[in-house]
Design a protein around this motif. Sequence first.
Motif, PDB file in Angstrom:
ATOM      1  N   LEU A  25       2.588 -10.679   4.526  1.00 34.92           N
ATOM      2  CA  LEU A  25       2.293  -9.856   3.361  1.00 34.92           C
ATOM      3  C   LEU A  25       2.669 -10.637   2.103  1.00 34.92           C
ATOM      4  O   LEU A  25       3.344 -11.660   2.160  1.00 34.92           O
ATOM      5  CB  LEU A  25       3.074  -8.539   3.437  1.00 34.92           C
ATOM      6  CG  LEU A  25       2.743  -7.653   4.653  1.00 34.92           C
ATOM      7  CD1 LEU A  25       3.663  -6.444   4.685  1.00 34.92           C
ATOM      8  CD2 LEU A  25       1.285  -7.208   4.612  1.00 34.92           C
ATOM      9  N   SER A  26       2.235 -10.152   0.958  1.00 35.75           N
ATOM     10  CA  SER A  26       2.475 -10.863  -0.293  1.00 35.75           C
ATOM     11  C   SER A  26       3.968 -10.916  -0.594  1.00 35.75           C
ATOM     12  O   SER A  26       4.744 -10.044  -0.183  1.00 35.75           O
ATOM     13  CB  SER A  26       1.744 -10.164  -1.445  1.00 35.75           C
ATOM     14  OG  SER A  26       2.191  -8.833  -1.573  1.00 35.75           O
ATOM     15  N   GLY A  27       4.353 -11.969  -1.315  1.00 38.54           N
ATOM     16  CA  GLY A  27       5.740 -12.110  -1.722  1.00 38.54           C
ATOM     17  C   GLY A  27       6.522 -13.105  -0.904  1.00 38.54           C
ATOM     18  O   GLY A  27       7.664 -13.409  -1.231  1.00 38.54           O
ATOM     19  N   GLY A  28       5.939 -13.631   0.170  1.00 38.48           N
ATOM     20  CA  GLY A  28       6.643 -14.582   1.002  1.00 38.48           C
ATOM     21  C   GLY A  28       6.387 -16.012   0.584  1.00 38.48           C
ATOM     22  O   GLY A  28       5.722 -16.295  -0.423  1.00 38.48           O
ATOM     23  N   ARG A  29       6.926 -16.944   1.389  1.00 32.87           N
ATOM     24  CA  ARG A  29       6.731 -18.368   1.116  1.00 32.87           C
ATOM     25  C   ARG A  29       5.272 -18.755   1.220  1.00 32.87           C
ATOM     26  O   ARG A  29       4.729 -19.484   0.393  1.00 32.87           O
ATOM     27  CB  ARG A  29       7.533 -19.192   2.121  1.00 32.87           C
ATOM     28  CG  ARG A  29       8.955 -19.512   1.720  1.00 32.87           C
ATOM     29  CD  ARG A  29       9.575 -20.450   2.741  1.00 32.87           C
ATOM     30  NE  ARG A  29      10.857 -20.935   2.264  1.00 32.87           N
ATOM     31  CZ  ARG A  29      11.250 -22.183   2.336  1.00 32.87           C
ATOM     32  NH1 ARG A  29      10.456 -23.086   2.839  1.00 32.87           N
ATOM     33  NH2 ARG A  29      12.444 -22.553   1.907  1.00 32.87           N
ATOM     34  N   SER A  71       0.830  -1.222   0.000  1.00 32.60           N
ATOM     35  CA  SER A  71       0.000   0.000   0.000  1.00 32.60           C
ATOM     36  C   SER A  71       0.855   1.259   0.000  1.00 32.60           C
ATOM     37  O   SER A  71       0.575   2.232   0.717  1.00 32.60           O
ATOM     38  CB  SER A  71      -0.947  -0.006   1.210  1.00 32.60           C
ATOM     39  OG  SER A  71      -1.790  -1.125   1.177  1.00 32.60           O
ATOM     40  N   GLY A  72       1.953   1.211  -0.784  1.00 25.74           N
ATOM     41  CA  GLY A  72       2.795   2.389  -0.908  1.00 25.74           C
ATOM     42  C   GLY A  72       3.759   2.595   0.247  1.00 25.74           C
ATOM     43  O   GLY A  72       4.478   3.607   0.264  1.00 25.74           O
ATOM     44  N   ARG A  73       3.803   1.678   1.180  1.00 20.04           N
ATOM     45  CA  ARG A  73       4.711   1.810   2.320  1.00 20.04           C
ATOM     46  C   ARG A  73       5.693   0.640   2.331  1.00 20.04           C
ATOM     47  O   ARG A  73       5.376  -0.451   1.876  1.00 20.04           O
ATOM     48  CB  ARG A  73       3.941   1.843   3.634  1.00 20.04           C
ATOM     49  CG  ARG A  73       3.038   3.070   3.789  1.00 20.04           C
ATOM     50  CD  ARG A  73       2.463   3.111   5.193  1.00 20.04           C
ATOM     51  NE  ARG A  73       1.695   1.891   5.487  1.00 20.04           N
ATOM     52  CZ  ARG A  73       1.318   1.521   6.702  1.00 20.04           C
ATOM     53  NH1 ARG A  73       1.664   2.261   7.750  1.00 20.04           N
ATOM     54  NH2 ARG A  73       0.602   0.423   6.882  1.00 20.04           N
TER      55      ARG A  73
END
Length: 896
Positions: free
Chosen positions: A115-119, A85-87
């Motif tokens: 958050l997105s992008g992890g395992r 979200s931009g942070r």
Amino acid sequence: MPEPRRPEPEALLPEARREGRGRLKVFLGAAPGVGKTYAMLEAARLRAAEGVKVLVGVVETHGRAETEALLRGLEVLPRRRVIHSGRILHEMDADALIARHPDLALIDELAHSNLSGGRHEKRWQDVEDVLAAGIDVYTTLNVQHVETLNDTVARITGVRVRETVPDRVLEMADEIELIDLPPDELIARLRAGKVYVQDQAARAVANFFAKGNLTALRELAMRTAADRVDAQLQEHMAANAIAGPWPTQERILVLLPEGAVGRDAIRIGKRSADRARVEWFVLALTSLRDEQNRRADGQDEAGPALRLAERLGADISTLQVEGDAVSEVLDFARRQNIRRIVLPRPPRRPWLARRLLPTPHEQVLAGLTRQAEAFELLLVGDDEKPLRQRGRQPAPDMPKALRQAAMLLAAVAAATLVALAADRLVPVLSLSLIYMTTVVAVASRLGLGPAIATAGLSFLAYNFFFAPPRFTLKIWDQGQFLTLTLFLAASILTGNLAARLRNRVIAQRAIADRTRKLYDFSRKAAGAAAFDDVVWAAVSHVATVLECESILLVPDEGGALAIAGAFPPEDRLEPRERSAAQYAFDHGEPAGRGSGTLPASRWLFLPLSGAERRLGTLGIAYEDGREPSPADRRLLEAQADQVALALERIRLSEDLAQSRVASETERLRSALLSSVSHDLRTPLVSILGAAEGLDQPGLGPQGRDILVETIREEGERLDRYIQNLLDMTRLGHGALRPNAVPTDLRELVGAARHRLRGPLRDNPVMVTIPEDMAPAHVDPILIEQVVVNILDNARKYAGPGTPIRISASTQGARATLAIEDEGPGLPPGAAGQVFDMFWRVGQGDGGQGGTGLGLAICKGIVEAHGGTIRAEPVHADGRGTRIAIELPLTNPELSH
């Protein structure tokens, strides 16, 4: 001497699964702020002082100074940066943690959502990966995040927690440490700003952290920890063959012996369990003889009691025993670590009747009184009488009774005749063995009752014919009286033993028959390759084994239950039966006849549950409307499990096939887009470039001719690509219908060469086709396109200056058209792949490409003519490629 206990194999499996995995310790608290993270860091510092390599994966200090102080001196893993979200936020780097492979990892807040992008989506999933890598983990968890307690916490606090952890994660913990803090102290910490900032703390005390809420959450946390510790205790006892029970957490067992009513006992067991807030179990005993009696008179004492226990939430089990029922009951109680046993008192009977012919209920009570020293027994008086003692007794089977009486008289008469014949050859006292043999034979054939009657008749016959004075029932000698009495006692005892052995044999046959039936069905289900085959195997086998009607319902595309199969065939259900089936499917529990839900239904429905979803319901109904016996119910449940496994296997196969189709569709779509964007665009670029060059001033006639020829060649190339795409579409939809006519292959090859006169200018083409060759029976337009595609393919991969040879021959009623090039040839094993869509050879012709559809279209067109096409090397070393096409001839006699 009792047989020594052995560890249960099932109890050793968890230990085997833990081999090579890390150990998980959970610091469990009732609410935020009780000191879970602080306690975890203290424990980690102690381990680090012992030389253990500790790595902090993630610890949330929430600005608490005392927590941050404990982090000093511990190695902290750098967190992964995530833009959300931009942070810029930070998450635990699970991959780096596993790569570092410490001895102990600290991972705070087990219920956290990544958050997105992890395992993984959840942190507890990362913890599972860390444990699987052999790394020990310390983690923290609040009780409100446990999945099954989420609704309870929401009712207590009015706040529903969204981040939850499955119960199985808590169950795999090797150690749970309860971090407890009295409510007043926690509220004081809140007000001091040690948990939240001041304005948040005031709102928290007024809402979630109210004293009553904290007290209830504290009790939940204690019970959760106690339940897990108790489960570990049971695993330890089972794995180490400890008999038990150990007086730790209390459990209650309500025992229903054979023939008992027991509803009052169940109610008392439920009230006792509620007061003590403990688990309670109901164990119903049955035997083969009892089940046969139930089928005969249609009366089931245990059925209503078990339905009541089901409604009250008991853990219900049924145990079929043919021998020592008391040992089986005590073994069950020890496995479950149960200390208190509640059972109904047997009905009053005369003392002599209880001694000579005790009922199974009385035998169980007497055995428990003798053997259950480590257990607490509670006898419950039951005002209800067993069904067989109430009302009108069922009419006896007179023909059967008369047949048995005749058989008894005949057996005793035969024994007497044999004894009379042997009287002069054998001493008189030995003749009693003939009668005892008769008693054993009757017991093994007809059971205990007829054996006792035979013993009485044998006693009278022996006394009348052989005991002096003969031919009278008088006994003069006291010694003779003792002999006859012992003879009678020995006969009854021998008959009893033979009858018990007979019952054991019958029971073992029944068990073997049940096992064979389950095996037969599992074999049929495993051999079924389609959904309809599994359904038919299920309903037909269940109906045959249980001698009933059966039906299987599965959800249709709209989610409504629909009849998938029935035996005998059935295409509709009454609304009441359909409601029972729907309830069983929706709630995952039995419904209908013999259950606690909609018992007025004629059908009993059991849910068919897979690993992640319910697959349908399996129902049975008896023609006479009776309820399934416990044995039939157990067999039905076992078969329902097998049906669910078979359906799950079929569903998974279908899902896998759909996934493969979707994957292949996506691959073809990507290849087609690549072809359209590159291979179709290339001729257009050449055409546009040549067209712009025509407008250039000073362009001479020779240059103009070259540009015009370029436009023509690239236009024809583009037309071939588009024609291939159209042909592929027609083949895919089955719309390609050859218009076969007699066709001269020489003319057809000549037309194809003319269409490719530009691209083939640098490749000499040699044609060897006999002039008198019979015409082929083909569609000339389509086969010309086949030849064009193969020639164009040979031209690209052979390279400039390389010759291309075309030949034709006949054999029988078929013609073979072969096109050869002298290119580098196909890679090993690629001969069967060249006809796949979008497949291309890795090496090429200096950058020239194609759609990868040409040979796939050739294959489709040739097969539509009833012919074949194959690829093979020209030379033994693999150089060159020959594409051979076999086509039907119009008049094969002309080729001879």
